[in-house]
Design an enzyme around this catalytic site. Structure first.
Site, PDB file in Angstrom:
ATOM      1  N   GLU A  53       0.830  -1.209   0.000  1.00  0.00           N
ATOM      2  CA  GLU A  53       0.000   0.000   0.000  1.00  0.00           C
ATOM      3  C   GLU A  53       0.864   1.259   0.000  1.00  0.00           C
ATOM      4  OE1 GLU A  53      -2.207  -2.969   2.782  1.00  0.00           O
ATOM      5  OE2 GLU A  53      -0.165  -2.603   2.046  1.00  0.00           O
ATOM      6  N   SER A 171      21.908 -40.755 -11.516  1.00  0.00           N
ATOM      7  CA  SER A 171      20.659 -39.995 -11.646  1.00  0.00           C
ATOM      8  C   SER A 171      20.795 -38.755 -12.518  1.00  0.00           C
ATOM      9  CB  SER A 171      20.159 -39.583 -10.255  1.00  0.00           C
ATOM     10  OG  SER A 171      21.101 -38.723  -9.624  1.00  0.00           O
ATOM     11  N   TRP A 173      21.412 -37.232 -16.094  1.00  0.00           N
ATOM     12  CA  TRP A 173      20.190 -36.518 -15.723  1.00  0.00           C
ATOM     13  C   TRP A 173      18.987 -37.323 -16.192  1.00  0.00           C
ATOM     14  CZ3 TRP A 173      20.769 -32.743 -12.418  1.00  0.00           C
ATOM     15  CH2 TRP A 173      21.954 -32.009 -12.398  1.00  0.00           C
ATOM     16  N   THR A 199      21.321 -37.814  -0.088  1.00  0.00           N
ATOM     17  CA  THR A 199      21.502 -36.938  -1.248  1.00  0.00           C
ATOM     18  C   THR A 199      22.699 -36.024  -1.053  1.00  0.00           C
ATOM     19  OG1 THR A 199      19.142 -36.968  -1.787  1.00  0.00           O
ATOM     20  CG2 THR A 199      20.416 -35.110  -2.619  1.00  0.00           C
ATOM     21  N   ASP A 203      25.552 -36.501  -3.850  1.00  0.00           N
ATOM     22  CA  ASP A 203      25.544 -35.499  -4.912  1.00  0.00           C
ATOM     23  C   ASP A 203      26.255 -34.196  -4.575  1.00  0.00           C
ATOM     24  OD1 ASP A 203      24.007 -37.318  -6.288  1.00  0.00           O
ATOM     25  OD2 ASP A 203      22.101 -36.355  -5.788  1.00  0.00           O
TER      26      ASP A 203
END
Length: 325
Positions: A53, A171, A173, A199, A203
């Protein structure tokens, strides 16, 4: 659509510009209209100030007198050392009408903003047809206010047969470049991203935003693990621990299968992003572990699809919990 509905839709669109950027405040949008012309637009800025506002009123200047303000949330009515109260700003500007989509659930304002505006002779209308859309746009802030946790999105990237990796863990891609770029866009719309220890170890994920112009939108990194989190990461030991993430409105869970299953089993997933690649892996790693399902009947009616799109060679399906908290 009525004129009010169209202008509120514009205010809602503006509010999305502040998503995951306005903590501790909500991402509000505001449109000021006088004599059929838009004279001011605003959305909550980075860090929560200025409010939508205030931004719109500054643009409108003296033209705000006699105007209508379309705001996605009831204007704040409490004093703050961080900036002026929006209810007072609107009253001082001389506007004649406020149209809002949602009452502020914050007890410091709830209903008081509307009451003060009406006491000042300003017409206040609540556009109930836009309330559901406003709740969707403000989902992260509302989740913190009402349930003291972030709004959680679970992202899964799978093959057609539901695998997230080959049996040996490969994994990268599964999905194509377009889908991966979309994931980075989603990252930019979240305060934090969470992965599990598996993970993290496999990774070494950066969890940054690799889109030109959005590099500074990289979210906080959170690790679900019983071991201490490394430097630059925030550690939590269970899905339920997200109730301690008071500075996070939107949390994205990216992996892996056991972490995803743990959040689903705990009933802490509000939105699903399912990226599917047109490949078959066969003997591979499933996208989910045990989610605590007692019967097939219990699986039905839990999710409703809210979006579906093609991203290059891949498909994205977006689901939201059918029964919101």
């Amino acid at each position: 659509m009525s004129l009010d509905a169209r202008l509120m839709a514009a205010a809602l669109a503006l509010s999305t510009r502040g998503r995951a950027r306005t903590m501790p405040n909500p991402n509000v949008g505001c449109v000021l209209v006088r004599d059929g012309k838009v004279i001011g637009r605003g959305w909550t800025q980075v860090g929560g100030r200025p409010h939508a506002e205030a931004m719109a009123l500054e643009q409108a200047g003296e033209q705000a007198k006699g105007a209508t303000a379309y705001v996605t949330l009831e204007p704040c009515a409490h004093e703050s050392p961080r900036g002026p109260c929006c209810t007072d700003l609107l009253i001082a500007s001389g506007i004649c009408r406020v149209v809002a989509a949602l009452t502020d659930p914050d007890p410091r304002t709830s209903g008081q903003g509307f009451a003060r505006l009406r006491a000042a002779g300003i017409t206040v209308d609540i556009l109930h047809s836009a309330t559901a859309a406003a709740r969707d746009v403000l989902a992260g802030w509302l989740m913190q206010i009402e349930h003291q946790r972030p709004f959680v999105t679970l992202k899964l990237a799978t093959s057609l047969d539901g695998c997230i990796a080959r049996e040996n863990g490969e994994s990268q891609w599964i999905t194509g470049e377009t889908a991966r770029r979309h994931v980075h866009l989603e990252r930019a719309r979240h305060d934090a991203i969470l992965v599990g220890r598996g993970t993290f170890d496999a990774d070494a994920p950066r969890l940054d935003v690799r889109l030109e112009g959005l590099e500074n939108r990289a979210p906080k990194r959170i690790l679900l693990s019983r071991q201490p989190a490394p430097m630059g990461w925030t550690g939590i030991t269970s899905p339920q621990s997200i109730t301690g993430l008071h500075d996070v409105q939107y949390l994205m869970v990216e992996g892996g299968a056991e972490t995803a299953a743990a959040f689903l089993k705990a009933g802490l997933v509000d939105r699903l992003l399912l990226y599917r690649a047109p490949i078959l892996i066969g003997r591979g790693k499933a996208c989910l572990g045990d989610i605590g399902l007692n019967s097939l009947a219990d699986a039905h009616g839990q999710w409703r699809q809210i979006d579906k799109r093609t991203l290059g060679i891949d498909t994205l399906d977006v689901y939201q919990r059918a029964q919101q908290l």
